[in-house]
Design a protein around this motif. Structure first.
Motif, PDB file in Angstrom:
ATOM      1  N   GLN A  91       0.831  -1.208   0.000  1.00 36.74           N
ATOM      2  CA  GLN A  91       0.000   0.000   0.000  1.00 36.74           C
ATOM      3  C   GLN A  91       0.863   1.254   0.000  1.00 36.74           C
ATOM      4  OE1 GLN A  91      -2.472  -0.391   3.478  1.00 36.74           O
ATOM      5  NE2 GLN A  91      -4.155  -1.299   2.330  1.00 36.74           N
ATOM      6  N   HIS A 137      -0.625  11.370  -0.309  1.00 35.36           N
ATOM      7  CA  HIS A 137      -1.775  10.855  -1.053  1.00 35.36           C
ATOM      8  C   HIS A 137      -2.136  11.786  -2.207  1.00 35.36           C
ATOM      9  CE1 HIS A 137      -3.047   7.342   1.288  1.00 35.36           C
ATOM     10  NE2 HIS A 137      -2.727   8.017   2.382  1.00 35.36           N
ATOM     11  N   LYS A 149     -11.102   8.031  -1.223  1.00 37.93           N
ATOM     12  CA  LYS A 149     -11.326   6.909  -0.309  1.00 37.93           C
ATOM     13  C   LYS A 149     -10.060   6.554   0.461  1.00 37.93           C
ATOM     14  CE  LYS A 149     -12.533   2.018  -0.372  1.00 37.93           C
ATOM     15  NZ  LYS A 149     -12.877   0.868  -1.204  1.00 37.93           N
ATOM     16  N   HIS A 150      -8.906   6.628  -0.202  1.00 33.63           N
ATOM     17  CA  HIS A 150      -7.639   6.292   0.447  1.00 33.63           C
ATOM     18  C   HIS A 150      -7.059   7.478   1.221  1.00 33.63           C
ATOM     19  CE1 HIS A 150      -7.629   2.976  -2.598  1.00 33.63           C
ATOM     20  NE2 HIS A 150      -7.357   2.331  -1.477  1.00 33.63           N
ATOM     21  N   THR A 151      -7.411   8.689   0.825  1.00 40.29           N
ATOM     22  CA  THR A 151      -6.875   9.886   1.470  1.00 40.29           C
ATOM     23  C   THR A 151      -7.655  10.252   2.727  1.00 40.29           C
ATOM     24  OG1 THR A 151      -6.218  10.680  -0.710  1.00 40.29           O
ATOM     25  CG2 THR A 151      -6.230  12.299   1.053  1.00 40.29           C
ATOM     26  N   ASP A 169      -3.923   9.911  -5.292  1.00 42.67           N
ATOM     27  CA  ASP A 169      -4.682   8.824  -4.699  1.00 42.67           C
ATOM     28  C   ASP A 169      -6.159   9.211  -4.631  1.00 42.67           C
ATOM     29  OD1 ASP A 169      -4.788   6.285  -3.703  1.00 42.67           O
ATOM     30  OD2 ASP A 169      -3.603   6.694  -1.919  1.00 42.67           O
TER      31      ASP A 169
END
Length: 116
Positions: free
Chosen positions: A33, A86, A94-96, A91
């Motif tokens: 990741q 991010h 959702k990931h940030t 990115d």
């Protein structure tokens, strides 16, 4: 105000300890990741150690205020760097979002610590 600070500090400590231990132990899925963000395995372990130290500092800060303020400051800065990483990596939201939420909560803990 102490109760709000204590509850927030405990919740943040759990979140950062939970995020820090997999990084510190070098879990493969965590490494995968973070490699998307350009984070090396060595830096991943440093980040994990800082998150765990920050969690300990938040708990200790319930008795020694300066430690809590220092821990909240360090964690807010760490999360600011995470959000920037991010964004730089383009990115998804959702990931940030988790890093952004932890940044806001760490800054809130810092504000509560300074007000107390």
């Amino acid at each position: 105000m102490f109760i709000a600070t204590a509850v927030l500090s405990l919740l943040l400590a759990l979140a950062f300890a939970g995020a820090g231990f997999p990084k510190l132990s070098g879990k493969d899925d965590m490494a995968a990741q973070l490699s998307r963000l350009g984070v090396s395995a060595g830096l991943m372990r440093v980040i994990g150690a800082l998150e765990i130290l920050g969690a300990v500092g938040l708990i200790a800060g319930l008795w020694i205020e300066v430690l809590g303020v220092a821990a909240a400051t360090g964690l807010a800065l760490l999360m600011a760097g995470a959000v920037a990483s991010h964004i730089k990596a383009r990115d998804t939201a959702k990931h940030t979002l988790p890093s952004l939420v932890l940044l806001i909560l760490s800054a809130t803990a810092l504000g509560l610590g300074l007000a107390g």
